[in-house]
Design a protein around this motif. Sequence first.
Motif, PDB file in Angstrom:
ATOM      1  N   TRP A   1      60.635  58.186  77.861  1.00 19.49           N
ATOM      2  CA  TRP A   1      59.380  58.374  78.594  1.00 19.49           C
ATOM      3  C   TRP A   1      58.405  59.247  77.813  1.00 19.49           C
ATOM      4  O   TRP A   1      57.199  59.001  77.799  1.00 19.49           O
ATOM      5  CB  TRP A   1      59.666  58.988  79.967  1.00 19.49           C
TER       6      TRP A   1
ATOM      7  N   ARG B   1      54.595  58.600  78.603  1.00 22.01           N
ATOM      8  CA  ARG B   1      54.693  58.508  80.073  1.00 22.01           C
ATOM      9  C   ARG B   1      53.742  57.449  80.650  1.00 22.01           C
ATOM     10  O   ARG B   1      53.104  57.650  81.672  1.00 22.01           O
ATOM     11  CB  ARG B   1      54.403  59.869  80.717  1.00 22.01           C
TER      12      ARG B   1
ATOM     13  N   THR C   1      52.640  54.655  82.805  1.00 20.21           N
ATOM     14  CA  THR C   1      53.088  54.434  84.184  1.00 20.21           C
ATOM     15  C   THR C   1      53.906  53.165  84.336  1.00 20.21           C
ATOM     16  O   THR C   1      54.960  53.164  84.985  1.00 20.21           O
ATOM     17  CB  THR C   1      51.875  54.381  85.131  1.00 20.21           C
TER      18      THR C   1
ATOM     19  N   VAL D   1      57.392  53.621  82.730  1.00 22.52           N
ATOM     20  CA  VAL D   1      58.197  54.609  83.452  1.00 22.52           C
ATOM     21  C   VAL D   1      58.706  54.025  84.766  1.00 22.52           C
ATOM     22  O   VAL D   1      59.895  54.129  85.096  1.00 22.52           O
ATOM     23  CB  VAL D   1      57.388  55.893  83.713  1.00 22.52           C
TER      24      VAL D   1
ATOM     25  N   THR E   1      61.362  51.078  84.173  1.00 23.38           N
ATOM     26  CA  THR E   1      62.680  51.546  83.737  1.00 23.38           C
ATOM     27  C   THR E   1      63.362  52.398  84.805  1.00 23.38           C
ATOM     28  O   THR E   1      64.586  52.374  84.933  1.00 23.38           O
ATOM     29  CB  THR E   1      62.556  52.355  82.433  1.00 23.38           C
ATOM     30  N   LEU E   2      62.570  53.149  85.570  1.00 22.52           N
ATOM     31  CA  LEU E   2      63.161  53.963  86.645  1.00 22.52           C
ATOM     32  C   LEU E   2      63.755  53.074  87.729  1.00 22.52           C
ATOM     33  O   LEU E   2      64.869  53.325  88.219  1.00 22.52           O
ATOM     34  CB  LEU E   2      62.109  54.889  87.245  1.00 22.52           C
TER      35      LEU E   2
END
Length: 303
Positions: free
Chosen positions: A115, A120, A122, A125, A128-129
């Motif tokens: 990240w 970072r 959006t 992030v 993948t989150l």
Amino acid sequence: MADSAFSLTVYELQNYKASQYVGVAGLVVLLWDHLLTFNDEVRLIWRARLSIPKLLFLFNRYAVPTSLIALTYATSGLSDDILPDSVCQIWFGIGVVLGMLSIGTSNFLVLLRLWVLWDRRTRLVLSTLILFVLTQLTSIVCTAYVVASMIPSMVFDPDLHACMLTGKVDFAILWSPGVVFELMVFIMTCWNALDQPLPQHAKMARVMYRDGSTYFFVLFGLRVVNLVLSIIAPRSLVFLGVFFIWSACNVTLTRLIMNLRRITDEAEESHIEEFHIDCPQWPVSPGLGSCASESYELQGKGS
């Protein structure tokens, strides 16, 4: 108790011995690497301020070798102790849970670094989150199923002096979510590298791509081998790669995180030097307060 070693074929005995030797070799490599990197650990990790990534790293750093020592003792056949079946069942149940936790925390630590590498963004992030959460939920369900089906089949053989399985357990579902997650993240990383070849953190990017590629190819390859063995190998070879791969995962993660942390420290020292050169030592006017604040934030170390 399990059937005695005399009821096993020569082929099965050779397989059990091979699994024992490979498992012990993995533990030796892990402990030796732990000793080699302990000074770096104290300098780069212990002195850093308390944070969730630091706690996750230390969990992997110490929970994995502790668990592997217990499991190797139970499977190596080197001890003359006769263990009750319940000890094998408890140790292996805890070992499977800790193994999946260590894989999950390892993937999350690498994800945090990615990240930063991705500035970072959006979309990356969030995607993948979400992928991480879904694979971890799947892993929890699979781990519960495997532990429940494994415990009744885990016994101690008094002739082999080792814990062993008396029935086939579907270990393949344990490795599948992690393999899928790592493959997807690697594809996203390659896509981002082509889309943004010169990220903001160029030096960290080089380390991440170099060591991260090693992390991926080594561990992904080993886990695929583990997955294949769990599907096609006989029961006597089911643990052939498990302990060695777990050790390799821990060693590779440690090297990756410490190398990245070393790069971060070098960047912090560079900023501190710039602060002493560019910022006046006194008097500090209100307009220069941000310079001192920025330098302090970059230190990232506890007193």
